[in-house]
Design a protein around this motif. Structure first.
Motif, PDB file in Angstrom:
ATOM      1  N   SER A   1      12.075   3.867  -9.086  1.00 32.14           N
ATOM      2  CA  SER A   1      12.854   2.652  -9.344  1.00 32.14           C
ATOM      3  C   SER A   1      12.558   1.656  -8.222  1.00 32.14           C
ATOM      4  O   SER A   1      12.042   2.029  -7.164  1.00 32.14           O
ATOM      5  CB  SER A   1      14.350   2.970  -9.373  1.00 32.14           C
ATOM      6  N   VAL A   2      12.899   0.407  -8.459  1.00 34.52           N
ATOM      7  CA  VAL A   2      12.722  -0.615  -7.432  1.00 34.52           C
ATOM      8  C   VAL A   2      13.515  -0.229  -6.186  1.00 34.52           C
ATOM      9  O   VAL A   2      13.023  -0.357  -5.059  1.00 34.52           O
ATOM     10  CB  VAL A   2      13.138  -2.012  -7.960  1.00 34.52           C
ATOM     11  N   SER A   3      14.704   0.286  -6.371  1.00 35.08           N
ATOM     12  CA  SER A   3      15.537   0.730  -5.235  1.00 35.08           C
ATOM     13  C   SER A   3      14.836   1.828  -4.439  1.00 35.08           C
ATOM     14  O   SER A   3      14.831   1.811  -3.204  1.00 35.08           O
ATOM     15  CB  SER A   3      16.887   1.258  -5.714  1.00 35.08           C
ATOM     16  N   GLU A   4      14.230   2.782  -5.124  1.00 36.73           N
ATOM     17  CA  GLU A   4      13.522   3.867  -4.448  1.00 36.73           C
ATOM     18  C   GLU A   4      12.304   3.348  -3.697  1.00 36.73           C
ATOM     19  O   GLU A   4      11.986   3.833  -2.610  1.00 36.73           O
ATOM     20  CB  GLU A   4      13.096   4.938  -5.451  1.00 36.73           C
ATOM     21  N   LEU A   5      11.630   2.359  -4.270  1.00 26.25           N
ATOM     22  CA  LEU A   5      10.465   1.780  -3.595  1.00 26.25           C
ATOM     23  C   LEU A   5      10.880   0.979  -2.361  1.00 26.25           C
ATOM     24  O   LEU A   5      10.168   0.948  -1.363  1.00 26.25           O
ATOM     25  CB  LEU A   5       9.664   0.905  -4.557  1.00 26.25           C
ATOM     26  N   ARG A  12       0.839  -1.208   0.000  1.00 30.64           N
ATOM     27  CA  ARG A  12       0.000   0.000   0.000  1.00 30.64           C
ATOM     28  C   ARG A  12       0.868   1.250   0.000  1.00 30.64           C
ATOM     29  O   ARG A  12       0.571   2.213  -0.703  1.00 30.64           O
ATOM     30  CB  ARG A  12      -0.950   0.005   1.204  1.00 30.64           C
ATOM     31  N   GLN A  13       1.964   1.232   0.759  1.00 33.01           N
ATOM     32  CA  GLN A  13       2.860   2.393   0.777  1.00 33.01           C
ATOM     33  C   GLN A  13       3.541   2.566  -0.576  1.00 33.01           C
ATOM     34  O   GLN A  13       3.723   3.683  -1.046  1.00 33.01           O
ATOM     35  CB  GLN A  13       3.904   2.263   1.882  1.00 33.01           C
ATOM     36  N   MET A  14       3.904   1.459  -1.218  1.00 31.75           N
ATOM     37  CA  MET A  14       4.499   1.544  -2.555  1.00 31.75           C
ATOM     38  C   MET A  14       3.523   2.192  -3.525  1.00 31.75           C
ATOM     39  O   MET A  14       3.905   3.047  -4.330  1.00 31.75           O
ATOM     40  CB  MET A  14       4.921   0.161  -3.051  1.00 31.75           C
ATOM     41  N   ILE A  15       2.251   1.814  -3.430  1.00 30.47           N
ATOM     42  CA  ILE A  15       1.213   2.419  -4.280  1.00 30.47           C
ATOM     43  C   ILE A  15       1.131   3.922  -4.002  1.00 30.47           C
ATOM     44  O   ILE A  15       1.068   4.732  -4.928  1.00 30.47           O
ATOM     45  CB  ILE A  15      -0.158   1.741  -4.045  1.00 30.47           C
ATOM     46  N   ARG A  16       1.145   4.305  -2.722  1.00 30.51           N
ATOM     47  CA  ARG A  16       1.100   5.727  -2.364  1.00 30.51           C
ATOM     48  C   ARG A  16       2.295   6.472  -2.963  1.00 30.51           C
ATOM     49  O   ARG A  16       2.153   7.564  -3.500  1.00 30.51           O
ATOM     50  CB  ARG A  16       1.087   5.905  -0.848  1.00 30.51           C
ATOM     51  N   ASP A  17       3.481   5.861  -2.849  1.00 31.16           N
ATOM     52  CA  ASP A  17       4.688   6.498  -3.391  1.00 31.16           C
ATOM     53  C   ASP A  17       4.592   6.655  -4.908  1.00 31.16           C
ATOM     54  O   ASP A  17       4.979   7.683  -5.459  1.00 31.16           O
ATOM     55  CB  ASP A  17       5.931   5.693  -3.028  1.00 31.16           C
ATOM     56  N   LEU A  18       4.057   5.642  -5.570  1.00 34.29           N
ATOM     57  CA  LEU A  18       3.941   5.694  -7.029  1.00 34.29           C
ATOM     58  C   LEU A  18       2.879   6.692  -7.487  1.00 34.29           C
ATOM     59  O   LEU A  18       2.920   7.155  -8.630  1.00 34.29           O
ATOM     60  CB  LEU A  18       3.650   4.300  -7.594  1.00 34.29           C
ATOM     61  N   GLU A  51      13.653   1.477  -0.482  1.00 38.71           N
ATOM     62  CA  GLU A  51      14.416   2.275   0.484  1.00 38.71           C
ATOM     63  C   GLU A  51      13.690   2.605   1.786  1.00 38.71           C
ATOM     64  O   GLU A  51      14.252   2.422   2.864  1.00 38.71           O
ATOM     65  CB  GLU A  51      14.913   3.545  -0.220  1.00 38.71           C
ATOM     66  N   PRO A  52      12.440   3.059   1.785  1.00 42.05           N
ATOM     67  CA  PRO A  52      11.801   3.418   3.062  1.00 42.05           C
ATOM     68  C   PRO A  52      11.602   2.230   4.009  1.00 42.05           C
ATOM     69  O   PRO A  52      11.386   2.414   5.193  1.00 42.05           O
ATOM     70  CB  PRO A  52      10.442   3.987   2.656  1.00 42.05           C
ATOM     71  N   PHE A  53      11.660   1.020   3.485  1.00 35.84           N
ATOM     72  CA  PHE A  53      11.366  -0.160   4.290  1.00 35.84           C
ATOM     73  C   PHE A  53      12.603  -0.899   4.761  1.00 35.84           C
ATOM     74  O   PHE A  53      12.500  -1.857   5.510  1.00 35.84           O
ATOM     75  CB  PHE A  53      10.485  -1.129   3.490  1.00 35.84           C
ATOM     76  N   SER A  54      13.764  -0.478   4.315  1.00 33.64           N
ATOM     77  CA  SER A  54      14.996  -1.194   4.649  1.00 33.64           C
ATOM     78  C   SER A  54      14.867  -2.678   4.331  1.00 33.64           C
ATOM     79  O   SER A  54      15.186  -3.532   5.149  1.00 33.64           O
ATOM     80  CB  SER A  54      15.357  -0.984   6.123  1.00 33.64           C
ATOM     81  N   ILE A  55      14.346  -2.970   3.137  1.00 33.13           N
ATOM     82  CA  ILE A  55      14.231  -4.360   2.693  1.00 33.13           C
ATOM     83  C   ILE A  55      15.161  -4.566   1.503  1.00 33.13           C
ATOM     84  O   ILE A  55      15.587  -3.605   0.865  1.00 33.13           O
ATOM     85  CB  ILE A  55      12.772  -4.736   2.303  1.00 33.13           C
ATOM     86  N   ALA A 113      13.291  -8.721  -1.916  1.00 38.38           N
ATOM     87  CA  ALA A 113      12.003  -8.624  -1.216  1.00 38.38           C
ATOM     88  C   ALA A 113      11.118  -7.566  -1.872  1.00 38.38           C
ATOM     89  O   ALA A 113       9.912  -7.782  -2.052  1.00 38.38           O
ATOM     90  CB  ALA A 113      12.227  -8.299   0.255  1.00 38.38           C
ATOM     91  N   ALA A 114      11.709  -6.433  -2.238  1.00 39.94           N
ATOM     92  CA  ALA A 114      10.942  -5.383  -2.911  1.00 39.94           C
ATOM     93  C   ALA A 114      10.409  -5.897  -4.239  1.00 39.94           C
ATOM     94  O   ALA A 114       9.249  -5.632  -4.595  1.00 39.94           O
ATOM     95  CB  ALA A 114      11.819  -4.148  -3.134  1.00 39.94           C
ATOM     96  N   SER A 115      11.225  -6.654  -4.968  1.00 38.14           N
ATOM     97  CA  SER A 115      10.791  -7.211  -6.253  1.00 38.14           C
ATOM     98  C   SER A 115       9.602  -8.155  -6.092  1.00 38.14           C
ATOM     99  O   SER A 115       8.715  -8.194  -6.940  1.00 38.14           O
ATOM    100  CB  SER A 115      11.938  -7.936  -6.946  1.00 38.14           C
TER     101      SER A 115
END
Length: 128
Positions: free
Chosen positions: A34-38, A22-28, A40-44, A48-50
């Motif tokens: 980028s996947v790295s930017e998505l 949900r946070q990734m959707i908000r950011d987008l 980053e806020p989660f320290s994953i 895992a982000a992929s």
């Protein structure tokens, strides 16, 4: 057709059922990332982000494009509009019921006010 819509809705709700996604959707919603930017806020990890991004892609909520070595993602608003439309039915359902409840409570309050005033005029309701 209904089965396809049901499968798609299930996929969308599954994707939205996770706080990270949900946070990734908000950011987008603010623009492509980028996947790295998505991640980053989660320290994953990027892996895992992929995985999260793949769930969002499978639900049709985002698109991903490879630009050189960078994977860029952006929001696809169509499926969210479908969910909003589906939820709109229930919003109308509850709004109608809450309007009825509000009217009943107002009528009850008005009746109590009339009874209190009538009691004062007749001398009833005074405590001695």
């Amino acid at each position: 057709m209904v089965e396809l819509q049901t499968r798609q809705m299930n996929s969308i709700f599954h994707a939205l059922g996770d706080a990270t996604r949900r946070q990734m959707i908000r950011d987008l919603a603010d623009g492509e990332r980028s996947v790295s930017e998505l991640a980053e806020p989660f320290s994953i990890s990027l892996a895992a982000a992929s995985k999260h991004i793949k769930v969002l892609e499978n639900a049709g909520l985002i698109r991903r494009e490879v630009r050189g070595r960078t994977h860029m993602c952006w929001l696809e608003p169509g499926p969210l509009a479908s969910v909003h439309e589906w939820l709109g039915f229930y919003e109308r359902f509850w709004t109608e019921r809450l309007d009825v409840l509000e009217r009943l409570l107002s009528e009850e309050d008005a009746s109590k006010t009339v009874l209190r005033k009538a009691g004062r005029k007749s001398g009833k309701g005074h405590k001695r």
